[in-house]
Design a protein around this motif. Structure first.
Motif, short mmCIF file in Angstrom:
data_model
loop_
_atom_site.label_atom_id
_atom_site.label_comp_id
_atom_site.label_asym_id
_atom_site.label_seq_id
_atom_site.Cartn_x
_atom_site.Cartn_y
_atom_site.Cartn_z
N ASP A 112 -81.75 21.05 -100.06
CA ASP A 112 -81.21 22.62 -99.62
C ASP A 112 -80.17 22.89 -100.62
N GLN A 113 -80.59 23.48 -101.79
CA GLN A 113 -79.47 23.90 -102.85
C GLN A 113 -79.53 25.36 -102.74
N ARG A 114 -80.05 26.19 -101.89
CA ARG A 114 -80.16 27.55 -102.14
C ARG A 114 -78.75 28.15 -102.38
N THR A 115 -77.89 27.81 -101.82
CA THR A 115 -76.67 28.60 -101.93
C THR A 115 -75.78 28.08 -102.92
N LYS A 116 -76.17 27.02 -103.53
CA LYS A 116 -75.21 26.59 -104.61
C LYS A 116 -74.84 27.35 -105.74
N PRO A 117 -75.70 28.40 -106.36
CA PRO A 117 -75.04 29.18 -107.26
C PRO A 117 -73.97 30.15 -107.14
N GLU A 118 -73.82 30.52 -105.65
CA GLU A 118 -72.97 31.33 -105.23
C GLU A 118 -71.42 30.64 -104.86
N PHE A 119 -71.80 29.65 -103.92
CA PHE A 119 -70.62 29.10 -103.01
C PHE A 119 -70.24 27.60 -103.56
N TYR A 120 -71.03 26.90 -104.21
CA TYR A 120 -70.48 25.65 -104.93
C TYR A 120 -71.16 25.20 -106.17
N PRO A 121 -70.92 26.17 -107.18
CA PRO A 121 -71.61 26.12 -108.50
C PRO A 121 -71.13 24.66 -109.40
N ASN A 122 -69.83 24.24 -108.86
CA ASN A 122 -69.16 23.38 -109.94
C ASN A 122 -69.14 21.95 -109.12
N PHE A 163 -66.46 26.88 -102.63
CA PHE A 163 -66.05 25.66 -102.72
C PHE A 163 -65.70 25.26 -104.19
N ASP A 164 -64.51 25.30 -104.58
CA ASP A 164 -63.67 25.25 -105.65
C ASP A 164 -62.32 25.04 -105.60
N THR A 165 -61.79 24.28 -106.61
CA THR A 165 -60.55 24.13 -106.59
C THR A 165 -59.57 25.63 -106.70
N LEU A 166 -60.20 26.44 -107.32
CA LEU A 166 -59.78 27.80 -107.28
C LEU A 166 -59.33 28.44 -106.19
N SER A 167 -59.93 27.96 -105.06
CA SER A 167 -59.46 28.51 -103.81
C SER A 167 -58.22 28.09 -103.28
N HIS A 168 -57.55 26.80 -103.89
CA HIS A 168 -56.61 26.37 -103.46
C HIS A 168 -55.40 27.63 -103.53
N ALA A 207 -73.82 35.87 -108.09
CA ALA A 207 -72.61 35.41 -108.99
C ALA A 207 -71.92 34.27 -108.43
N PRO A 208 -71.08 33.35 -109.13
CA PRO A 208 -70.25 32.44 -108.37
C PRO A 208 -69.34 33.01 -108.03
N CYS A 209 -68.94 32.41 -106.84
CA CYS A 209 -67.78 33.02 -106.03
C CYS A 209 -66.36 33.19 -106.72
N PHE A 210 -66.32 32.47 -107.87
CA PHE A 210 -65.14 32.80 -108.47
C PHE A 210 -65.16 33.66 -109.73
N ALA A 211 -66.42 34.31 -109.91
CA ALA A 211 -66.59 35.46 -110.89
C ALA A 211 -65.78 36.56 -110.71
N LYS A 214 -64.13 40.06 -109.50
CA LYS A 214 -64.62 40.64 -108.19
C LYS A 214 -65.81 41.58 -108.22
N ASP A 215 -65.93 42.44 -109.27
CA ASP A 215 -66.91 43.41 -109.24
C ASP A 215 -68.33 42.74 -109.70
N GLU A 216 -68.39 41.54 -109.80
CA GLU A 216 -69.75 40.94 -110.05
C GLU A 216 -70.07 39.90 -108.76
N ARG A 217 -69.07 39.34 -107.98
CA ARG A 217 -69.54 38.76 -107.01
C ARG A 217 -69.76 39.40 -105.74
N TYR A 218 -70.27 38.76 -104.59
CA TYR A 218 -70.80 39.50 -103.55
C TYR A 218 -70.06 40.43 -102.97
#
Length: 269
Positions: free
Chosen positions: A123-133, A203-208, A179-183, A185-189
């Motif tokens: 199940d990789q449905r949400t990978k492009p948005e929530f954990y692309p890397n 799910f990315d180190t940018l969330s630290h 869009a990836p969750c780190f895109a 702001k105007d591009e992401r959800y």
């Protein structure tokens, strides 16, 4: 003697059959649903001005569907945590901001749902948005998913800031790829919050919280949330800018499993 034995065996068989029918006709008692202890409250009862967007009640989350145990879009917390948020909200309102909560108390059955999802590598449905890397097989090892969550103890909250006056988020265009969750702001959800550099549950180190790559307005927004909450007894999880736990916890060693619903609060004795 043989005839008597035959009769006795026949009576025993008949009695067993009757007992089986009787047992089958008695309806099984349903296991009562667990309810919240008396020191849990609905946040809107403590402060109705705090915005609520309970993501796990909706299909827009990293699991890709409403999460087990979320029966209503409701924030439930221990009373001390809710009161501390009320104090934070009063401070922020004076500065032109409001808190917005994404998740509060989280039942253990929801955490179990996360674990099942993480173990399903197909199940990789949400990978492009929530954990692309991040490879999904690494979610446990990298600490993004665990079998227990502090949220289940009732004093942890996921939240952000909204600039006032609050405006509705722009609509999500049907069929638009996520869009990836780190895109930018105007591009992401679409989200009515200020720009924190990533979306919620990214799910990315940018969330630290203090990742050095997050600068300018995004860093200032994170620090406003952090400084406000930490001044009132909340402790931030360094890996997630949105995650705060009120200390000391009311239930530091107990992981509850009552559903997120009004009946969990009204049905208790």
């Amino acid at each position: 003697m043989t005839r008597i034995s035959t009769v006795v065996r026949g009576l025993a068989t008949t009695l067993a059959a009757l007992l089986a029918v009787t047992a089958a006709s008695v309806p099984a008692r349903a296991t009562p649903e667990p309810v919240a202890p008396p020191d849990f409250v609905a946040l809107h009862r403590v402060d109705p001005t705090i915005i609520q967007e309970i993501r796990y009640f909706t299909p827009h989350n990293f699991v890709g569907e409403p999460v087990d145990g979320y029966r209503q879009p409701l924030c439930i917390l221990t009373r001390p945590a809710a009161r501390a948020l009320r104090t934070a909200q009063r401070e922020l309102l004076r500065q032109g901001y409001s808190l917005k909560v994404y998740d509060c108390y989280r039942p253990q059955r929801a955490v179990d749902h996360f674990v099942r999802w993480a173990e399903d590598l197909d199940d990789q449905r949400t990978k492009p948005e929530f954990y692309p890397n991040v490879d999904k097989s690494r979610l446990f090892a990298d600490g993004y998913i665990a079998e227990k969550s502090g949220h289940s103890r009732g004093s942890t909250v996921d939240l952000t800031l909204v600039k006032l006056p609050a405006r509705p988020a722009r609509p999500q265009h049907p069929g638009q790829p996520p869009a990836p969750c780190f895109a930018p702001k105007d591009e992401r959800y679409p989200d009515s919050s200020v720009d924190m550099g990533t979306g919620y549950d990214c799910f990315d180190t940018l969330s630290h919280t203090l990742d050095p790559r997050i600068q300018g307005e995004q860093r200032a927004n994170r620090l406003l949330l952090k400084n406000t909450l930490e001044g009132l007894g909340f402790v931030n999880l360094a890996e997630e800018w949105w995650h705060y736990t009120f200390k000391p916890e009311t239930h530091p060693d107990t992981y509850f499993d009552f559903p997120v619903s009004r009946s969990s609060l009204t049905g208790r004795h």
